[in-house]
Scaffold this motif. Structure first.
Motif, PDB file in Angstrom:
ATOM      1  N   ASN A   1       0.846  -1.191   0.000  1.00 21.84           N
ATOM      2  CA  ASN A   1       0.000   0.000   0.000  1.00 21.84           C
ATOM      3  C   ASN A   1       0.888   1.250   0.000  1.00 21.84           C
ATOM      4  OD1 ASN A   1      -1.421   2.275   1.696  1.00 21.84           O
ATOM      5  ND2 ASN A   1      -3.066   1.005   0.886  1.00 21.84           N
ATOM      6  N   GLU A   2       0.615   2.205  -0.897  1.00 19.80           N
ATOM      7  CA  GLU A   2       1.512   3.357  -1.042  1.00 19.80           C
ATOM      8  C   GLU A   2       1.563   4.213   0.217  1.00 19.80           C
ATOM      9  OE1 GLU A   2       0.346   6.739  -3.458  1.00 19.80           O
ATOM     10  OE2 GLU A   2      -1.611   5.797  -3.876  1.00 19.80           O
ATOM     11  N   TYR A   3       0.432   4.348   0.923  1.00 16.01           N
ATOM     12  CA  TYR A   3       0.425   5.193   2.123  1.00 16.01           C
ATOM     13  C   TYR A   3       1.167   4.510   3.269  1.00 16.01           C
ATOM     14  CZ  TYR A   3      -2.970   7.861  -0.518  1.00 16.01           C
ATOM     15  OH  TYR A   3      -3.580   8.603  -1.492  1.00 16.01           O
ATOM     16  N   MET A   4       1.013   3.195   3.378  1.00 18.30           N
ATOM     17  CA  MET A   4       1.766   2.452   4.394  1.00 18.30           C
ATOM     18  C   MET A   4       3.262   2.485   4.083  1.00 18.30           C
ATOM     19  SD  MET A   4      -0.358   1.469   6.689  1.00 18.30           S
ATOM     20  CE  MET A   4       0.671   0.342   7.628  1.00 18.30           C
ATOM     21  N   ALA A   5       3.586   2.404   2.820  1.00 13.63           N
ATOM     22  CA  ALA A   5       5.000   2.465   2.419  1.00 13.63           C
ATOM     23  C   ALA A   5       5.598   3.827   2.780  1.00 13.63           C
ATOM     24  CB  ALA A   5       5.134   2.193   0.925  1.00 13.63           C
ATOM     25  N   GLN A   6       4.807   4.893   2.625  1.00  9.87           N
ATOM     26  CA  GLN A   6       5.305   6.225   2.964  1.00  9.87           C
ATOM     27  C   GLN A   6       5.474   6.389   4.476  1.00  9.87           C
ATOM     28  OE1 GLN A   6       2.315   8.518   0.952  1.00  9.87           O
ATOM     29  NE2 GLN A   6       3.269   8.248  -1.057  1.00  9.87           N
ATOM     30  N   LEU A   7       4.557   5.801   5.251  1.00  5.71           N
ATOM     31  CA  LEU A   7       4.715   5.843   6.701  1.00  5.71           C
ATOM     32  C   LEU A   7       5.956   5.071   7.135  1.00  5.71           C
ATOM     33  CD1 LEU A   7       0.994   5.337   7.805  1.00  5.71           C
ATOM     34  CD2 LEU A   7       2.307   7.466   7.907  1.00  5.71           C
ATOM     35  N   ARG A   8       6.195   3.942   6.496  1.00 11.88           N
ATOM     36  CA  ARG A   8       7.404   3.153   6.799  1.00 11.88           C
ATOM     37  C   ARG A   8       8.647   3.957   6.426  1.00 11.88           C
ATOM     38  NH1 ARG A   8       9.458  -2.238   7.240  1.00 11.88           N
ATOM     39  NH2 ARG A   8      11.641  -1.910   7.815  1.00 11.88           N
ATOM     40  N   ALA A   9       8.598   4.654   5.306  1.00 15.61           N
ATOM     41  CA  ALA A   9       9.740   5.485   4.891  1.00 15.61           C
ATOM     42  C   ALA A   9       9.995   6.598   5.905  1.00 15.61           C
ATOM     43  CB  ALA A   9       9.486   6.071   3.503  1.00 15.61           C
ATOM     44  N   ALA A  10       8.915   7.176   6.433  1.00 20.79           N
ATOM     45  CA  ALA A  10       9.066   8.220   7.448  1.00 20.79           C
ATOM     46  C   ALA A  10       9.742   7.657   8.697  1.00 20.79           C
ATOM     47  CB  ALA A  10       7.703   8.818   7.804  1.00 20.79           C
ATOM     48  N   PHE A  11       9.341   6.456   9.090  1.00 21.16           N
ATOM     49  CA  PHE A  11       9.956   5.813  10.259  1.00 21.16           C
ATOM     50  C   PHE A  11      11.432   5.537  10.000  1.00 21.16           C
ATOM     51  CE2 PHE A  11      11.362   1.987  12.447  1.00 21.16           C
ATOM     52  CZ  PHE A  11      11.103   2.316  13.772  1.00 21.16           C
ATOM     53  N   ASP A  12      11.744   4.966   8.847  1.00 22.83           N
ATOM     54  CA  ASP A  12      13.125   4.584   8.544  1.00 22.83           C
ATOM     55  C   ASP A  12      14.041   5.800   8.445  1.00 22.83           C
ATOM     56  OD1 ASP A  12      12.452   1.917   8.517  1.00 22.83           O
ATOM     57  OD2 ASP A  12      12.271   1.775   6.320  1.00 22.83           O
ATOM     58  N   SER A  13      13.528   6.907   7.912  1.00 17.38           N
ATOM     59  CA  SER A  13      14.390   8.074   7.705  1.00 17.38           C
ATOM     60  C   SER A  13      14.522   8.946   8.950  1.00 17.38           C
ATOM     61  CB  SER A  13      13.845   8.926   6.552  1.00 17.38           C
ATOM     62  OG  SER A  13      12.571   9.458   6.885  1.00 17.38           O
ATOM     63  N   GLU A  14      13.547   8.857   9.865  1.00 12.63           N
ATOM     64  CA  GLU A  14      13.528   9.815  10.976  1.00 12.63           C
ATOM     65  C   GLU A  14      13.611   9.198  12.372  1.00 12.63           C
ATOM     66  OE1 GLU A  14      13.471  13.105  10.665  1.00 12.63           O
ATOM     67  OE2 GLU A  14      13.300  13.146   8.479  1.00 12.63           O
ATOM     68  N   PHE A  15      13.085   7.994  12.558  1.00  8.87           N
ATOM     69  CA  PHE A  15      12.828   7.547  13.926  1.00  8.87           C
ATOM     70  C   PHE A  15      13.406   6.174  14.272  1.00  8.87           C
ATOM     71  CE2 PHE A  15       8.967  10.089  12.639  1.00  8.87           C
ATOM     72  CZ  PHE A  15       9.334  11.258  13.312  1.00  8.87           C
ATOM     73  N   LEU A  16      14.467   5.766  13.596  1.00 11.59           N
ATOM     74  CA  LEU A  16      15.036   4.446  13.866  1.00 11.59           C
ATOM     75  C   LEU A  16      15.563   4.323  15.295  1.00 11.59           C
ATOM     76  CD1 LEU A  16      16.940   3.601  10.547  1.00 11.59           C
ATOM     77  CD2 LEU A  16      14.859   2.520  11.445  1.00 11.59           C
ATOM     78  N   ASP A  17      15.904   5.470  15.917  1.00 12.04           N
ATOM     79  CA  ASP A  17      16.464   5.451  17.276  1.00 12.04           C
ATOM     80  C   ASP A  17      15.413   5.722  18.347  1.00 12.04           C
ATOM     81  OD1 ASP A  17      19.003   5.015  16.201  1.00 12.04           O
ATOM     82  OD2 ASP A  17      19.415   7.164  16.026  1.00 12.04           O
ATOM     83  N   CYS A  18      14.134   5.535  18.004  1.00 12.64           N
ATOM     84  CA  CYS A  18      13.064   5.899  18.949  1.00 12.64           C
ATOM     85  C   CYS A  18      12.860   4.888  20.057  1.00 12.64           C
ATOM     86  CB  CYS A  18      11.750   6.110  18.196  1.00 12.64           C
ATOM     87  SG  CYS A  18      11.006   4.583  17.563  1.00 12.64           S
ATOM     88  N   GLY A  19      13.497   3.722  19.945  1.00 13.66           N
ATOM     89  CA  GLY A  19      13.344   2.708  20.983  1.00 13.66           C
ATOM     90  C   GLY A  19      12.339   1.621  20.644  1.00 13.66           C
ATOM     91  N   PHE A  20      11.709   1.714  19.462  1.00 11.94           N
ATOM     92  CA  PHE A  20      10.723   0.715  19.034  1.00 11.94           C
ATOM     93  C   PHE A  20      11.043   0.256  17.614  1.00 11.94           C
ATOM     94  CE2 PHE A  20       8.568   3.594  21.996  1.00 11.94           C
ATOM     95  CZ  PHE A  20       8.128   2.691  22.956  1.00 11.94           C
ATOM     96  N   GLU A  21      10.634  -0.961  17.311  1.00 12.99           N
ATOM     97  CA  GLU A  21      10.775  -1.479  15.953  1.00 12.99           C
ATOM     98  C   GLU A  21       9.573  -1.043  15.122  1.00 12.99           C
ATOM     99  OE1 GLU A  21      13.440  -3.017  14.903  1.00 12.99           O
ATOM    100  OE2 GLU A  21      14.344  -2.935  16.906  1.00 12.99           O
ATOM    101  N   TRP A  22       9.712  -1.136  13.804  1.00 10.46           N
ATOM    102  CA  TRP A  22       8.630  -0.712  12.913  1.00 10.46           C
ATOM    103  C   TRP A  22       7.342  -1.486  13.173  1.00 10.46           C
ATOM    104  CZ3 TRP A  22       5.969   2.526  10.425  1.00 10.46           C
ATOM    105  CH2 TRP A  22       5.028   2.138   9.467  1.00 10.46           C
ATOM    106  N   ASN A  23       7.440  -2.770  13.420  1.00  7.19           N
ATOM    107  CA  ASN A  23       6.218  -3.554  13.645  1.00  7.19           C
ATOM    108  C   ASN A  23       5.444  -3.049  14.867  1.00  7.19           C
ATOM    109  OD1 ASN A  23       6.395  -5.217  11.417  1.00  7.19           O
ATOM    110  ND2 ASN A  23       7.614  -6.786  12.488  1.00  7.19           N
ATOM    111  N   ASP A  24       6.174  -2.618  15.916  1.00  4.98           N
ATOM    112  CA  ASP A  24       5.513  -2.047  17.096  1.00  4.98           C
ATOM    113  C   ASP A  24       4.779  -0.762  16.725  1.00  4.98           C
ATOM    114  OD1 ASP A  24       6.658  -4.045  18.732  1.00  4.98           O
ATOM    115  OD2 ASP A  24       8.505  -2.851  18.903  1.00  4.98           O
ATOM    116  N   VAL A  25       5.473   0.079  15.960  1.00  5.09           N
ATOM    117  CA  VAL A  25       4.895   1.363  15.567  1.00  5.09           C
ATOM    118  C   VAL A  25       3.709   1.142  14.635  1.00  5.09           C
ATOM    119  CG1 VAL A  25       5.345   3.534  14.349  1.00  5.09           C
ATOM    120  CG2 VAL A  25       7.078   2.585  15.895  1.00  5.09           C
TER     121      VAL A  25
END
Length: 888
Positions: free
Chosen positions: A469-493
């Motif tokens: 899904n393009e919108y889910m892919a964009q949310l994943r891209a936002a996580f990968d580019s900005e928040f990898l050090d937030c303390g949670f994995e993408w699946n949690d988010v």
């Protein structure tokens, strides 16, 4: 979750903070967890310990230094009067208890009430003093740093001392007045002023609290009918009377009429009612405008008339941007409106707690600004900086949609951190026009609906499915580019994304908003943490607090100090979510904010320096009026029609640099030859010493430095700036006939051929016509210590250690400037990077640093609008009246 649980969380956090109240060093997270585990069963707390520990961890380390004042040393005023009277601190103690219950650290509350609050009260008049008196002062704070909390502390102390009538002037819009009324109700009145729900709140939860009288409420500004209903004069009330009013000429006129008719009683003035005016956002409505209801001349006049009605009055302006206030003529007097509002008696500069998320963190500190700031490079193609009312919006820029994606992911992360009941907001400020704001809301709402549908269908799906899904892919891209050090994995988010939409709302916030206003308190009453996307103009730009602001997107073209700094709603406190905050701005705005942040620090340094040498607010006013950047403020006031204005310019303690450079290879070659010529001659035979970053020539004739600069070829728009730098060097030459020269080199260079090692600077946005150095700074931090003796460096270190305003306690270039005590010419060669067109070009630049303390030395400048635009770039095309109002 109920609001009761939220209150329990607050109470437990307050207890946890108090447990560490006497600690000199901030405790570790492990120590906080241990203390929380110990206190929970004792206090019967059964909430989420992980979240309260995280919240406490961000608050406990905060400390706050007392501010510094600049007073009139000739005035007949005893600042110690509050120590000589027995004043029972009923209102002040209640306010302190309220702040501690809200989770404020005891040391910060102590500074706010017992240091700053007591000092500012001491700068006011003792309300029991006989005779007629008035005082004028200004308190300089930081944007979103707690100015309201400070002046409520002053109000509480003033009421304890005997001030009977207090006016709080709360900006020019209804939503800001309403917000301020609520704060006053909580922190001073102790009762909700909502006529339909007059319940005890805040300080009033103590049954014995002596509630002051308020003649305004959250729904209604001051009007004569409301006041007349009481049928009482001010002196009839046994408790203090407070009103919160909008800065509006009609409101001020009605107030003046009521005071004169009901209270003067045939006399010319109101006697025996000590009165205090707190003018919040005191610099607002101080520039020229065509709006009659807030015409600055009339606004100013009515405030002065109200003050004149009382034989005993004090006026205190509060602002984070003091330029406009200092521009008030201190000697102005009018037979009808009397004395001006110039802060003749005192200026008080507040400190901010160490947890303050301010200009230094966002724009100056390289590490934190790299995390927070994101440049907007695509908005001009969709909605230009300069556009007209009714401009159609065909689509929004991709960067805005990226910011929206990041906001949704950031909210999910905050929810995972157990902050579901905390507000979380996004600010979008790209137009002053209501019609455009509404169109932007339509696009944002549509986008959010699409994202919501995508999340609903995919947040529990395996990644290989949701990624399609393009919108889910964009949310994943936002996580990968900005928040990898937030303390949670993408699946949690990803699993937490659906919860983001439960209380997500989109608002248009402006002076015209009537339906569905942005009302955080409404959601708090329901125990809900609002997720808000707020779209607007001025109402998002001044005074209004955007709760839980996490992502900001602003594309505006003003360069005025006060307007731009007040637009910085992203400043404030971000407990346990500072790392997920993002600020989107144009590159020009980023550079200008950096410049302003450094200039604001300069002003605060100067207040302390001028106090140390016994100068007064009048002297500071003259200094600010001749500050180079004051030209922009003057431009707003006087240069709209293009007329010429004669101004004073004072460069004391400043560094002037050639941040605007030509990229013409021939000009660069000429300037490199000039450097080689003067280097070979050692600037007239001075001693040449090698430093860790180039070469140093001490005690060069300032005439020789001026001669070098005169021969240096500048960009066509920087010629006048160079001329002013030379003029000021000449103006101080009697006191400083000698200066130092630094030939700053990156690496060894080639001294045999008189070639400096080039310093790399980004030129991504440079054109063949112009290269503007990022941040308007050529020199690197610490360059000004080069050539100083060991003793001078130690003295600079001591000055920094003793500087209450220094957070790091490490010397800045300002401290090195103080110990050098003579002019300093710095010569650089810059190499453009990130632009293939100019690869390998060696571009000379210069900087001239002036010694501090020459407050009485200035040069005259005759300037007009064209002159200003050549010096600083284009002024805001929207003009002042457009900047100050949302336009239908």
């Amino acid at each position: 979750m109920s609001r009761t649980q939220n209150d329990k969380d607050k109470g437990f956090i307050a207890a946890l903070i108090t447990a560490f109240g006497d600690s000199d060093q901030p405790p570790t997270r492990t120590e906080i967890e241990a203390k929380a585990a110990m206190l929970a069963p004792i206090l019967g707390f059964s909430g989420d310990l992980e979240n309260v520990v995280a919240m406490a961890e961000t608050v406990i380390p905060s400390r706050m230094s007392a501010g510094v004042s600049l007073v009139d040393p000739e005035a007949d005023h005893d600042q110690e009067w509050i120590l000589k009277r027995e004043i029972e601190p009923i209102y002040a103690d209640a306010y302190g208890d309220f702040l501690r219950a809200e989770g404020w650290k005891p040391t910060v509350v102590n500074t706010l009430l017992n240091d700053d609050g007591a000092k500012i009260l001491g700068l006011l008049q003792d309300p029991i003093d006989e005779g007629a008196w008035n005082r004028r002062g200004l308190v300089i704070g930081h944007v979103q740093s707690g100015k309201t909390a400070n002046y409520l502390g002053v109000v509480a102390r003033a009421a304890d001392a005997g001030y009977k009538f207090i006016i709080v002037i709360a900006g020019i819009h209804n939503n800001l007045r309403k917000q301020t009324q609520r704060r006053v109700d909580e922190g001073f009145v102790g009762r909700s002023s909502d006529p339909a729900n007059r319940v005890p709140i805040g300080v009033g939860l103590d049954r014995d609290y002596p509630n002051p009288v308020t003649l305004t409420n959250i729904h209604m500004d001051f009007n004569k009918q409301t006041a007349d209903k009481s049928g009482a004069e001010l002196n009839d009330f046994k408790k203090p009377v407070i009103i919160v009013i909008k800065k509006n000429t009609k409101t001020l006129e009605v107030l003046h009429t009521w005071l004169r008719e009901l209270n003067v009683k045939g006399a010319d003035r109101i006697r025996d009612v000590p009165m205090l005016v707190i003018d919040d956002e005191a610099d607002n409505a101080s520039i020229n405008t065509n709006k009659p209801e807030v015409n600055p001349t009339l606004t100013n006049a009515w405030i002065r008339k109200i003050l004149r009605l009382f034989t005993k009055s004090c006026y205190v302006g509060y602002t984070a941007t003091p330029f406009a206030n200092i521009f008030i003529d201190p000697d102005a007097f009018d037979e009808e409106v009397y004395e001006e509002l110039f802060p003749k008696d005192f200026i008080y500069s507040l400190d901010a707690p160490t947890t303050y998320f301010g200009p230094d963190k966002v724009f100056v500190d390289e590490d934190s600004s790299a995390r927070v700031l994101r440049p907007i490079t695509d908005c001009e193609d969709y909605l230009p900086l300069t556009h007209k009312n009714g401009t159609p919006v065909a689509e929004l820029p991709p960067s805005l949609y990226r910011a929206l994606d990041q906001f949704i992911v950031a909210r999910a992360i905050r929810n995972l951190r157990k902050q579901e009941r905390k507000h979380c907001s996004m600010l979008i400020n790209i137009s002053r026009f209501v019609s455009v704001q509404k169109e932007v809301k339509s696009f944002i709402s549509l986008r959010l609906e699409k994202i919501k549908d995508a999340v609903k269908a995919n947040y529990m799906m395996p990644e290989h499915v949701s990624a399609q899904n393009e919108y889910m892919a964009q949310l994943r891209a936002a996580f990968d580019s900005e928040f990898l050090d937030c303390g949670f994995e993408w699946n949690d988010v990803k699993e937490a994304l659906w919860g983001v939409f439960e209380h997500l709302r989109t608002f248009v916030v402006n002076s015209k908003t009537t339906d569905d206003p942005l009302d955080y308190e409404k959601y708090e009453r329901e125990g809900v943490g609002l997720t808000a996307v707020a779209i607007g103009g001025l109402s998002l730009s001044r005074g209004l607090t955007i709760e839980g602001l996490t992502v900001s997107y602003m594309y505006r073209n003003t360069r005025m100090y006060d307007t731009l700094m007040q637009m910085g709603r992203w400043f404030g406190y971000r407990p346990n979510y500072e790392d997920v905050c993002r600020v989107y701005l144009s590159k020009d705005s980023i550079n200008w904010y950096k410049h302003i942040a450094l200039a604001a620090d300069e002003l605060r340094h100067q207040i302390r320096r001028m106090r140390n040498v016994g100068l007064s607010p009048r002297d500071f006013g003259l200094y600010v009026q001749s500050h180079p950047d004051s030209l922009l403020v003057t431009a707003a006031n006087k240069m709209r029609s293009g007329q010429k204005v004669t101004l004073k310019q004072n460069y004391t303690g400043k560094l002037i640099e050639s941040f605007l450079l030509p990229l013409d290879p021939q000009i660069s070659e000429t300037n490199n030859d000039l450097i080689a010529k003067y280097w070979a001659d050692r600037f007239g035979g001075a001693e040449l010493r090698e430093t860790e970053k180039g070469w140093f020539l001490p005690n060069v004739d300032c005439d020789k430095i001026g001669e070098f600069l005169a021969g240096f070829r500048s960009h066509k728009d920087a010629v006048r700036q160079k001329a002013l730098a030379i003029d000021y060097l000449s103006a101080i030459s009697d006191k400083f006939p000698k200066g130092d020269v630094l030939l700053v080199s990156n690496g060894p260079g080639d001294p045999g051929s008189y070639v400096l090692g080039a310093q790399e600077r980004t030129a991504a946005d440079a054109t063949a016509d112009k290269w503007q150095i990022s941040g308007y700074r050529v020199a690197s931090r610490g360059d000004e210590k080069l050539g100083l003796s060991v003793d001078q460096k130690k003295l600079a270190e001591q000055l920094a250690a003793d500087d209450a305003k220094s957070k790091t306690k490490k010397p800045s270039d300002f401290h090195y400037r103080l110990v050098r005590k003579k002019p300093l010419l710095m010569v650089h060669v810059l190499e453009p990077t990130k632009n293939e067109q100019f690869r390998g070009l060696r571009v000379p630049a210069w900087g001239l640093s002036y010694p501090d303390g020459q407050y009485g030395t200035a040069i005259e400048v005759v300037a007009n609008r064209v002159w200003i635009e050549q010096m600083y770039g284009s002024l805001d095309d929207d003009r002042d009246d457009d900047e100050d109002y949302d336009v239908e």
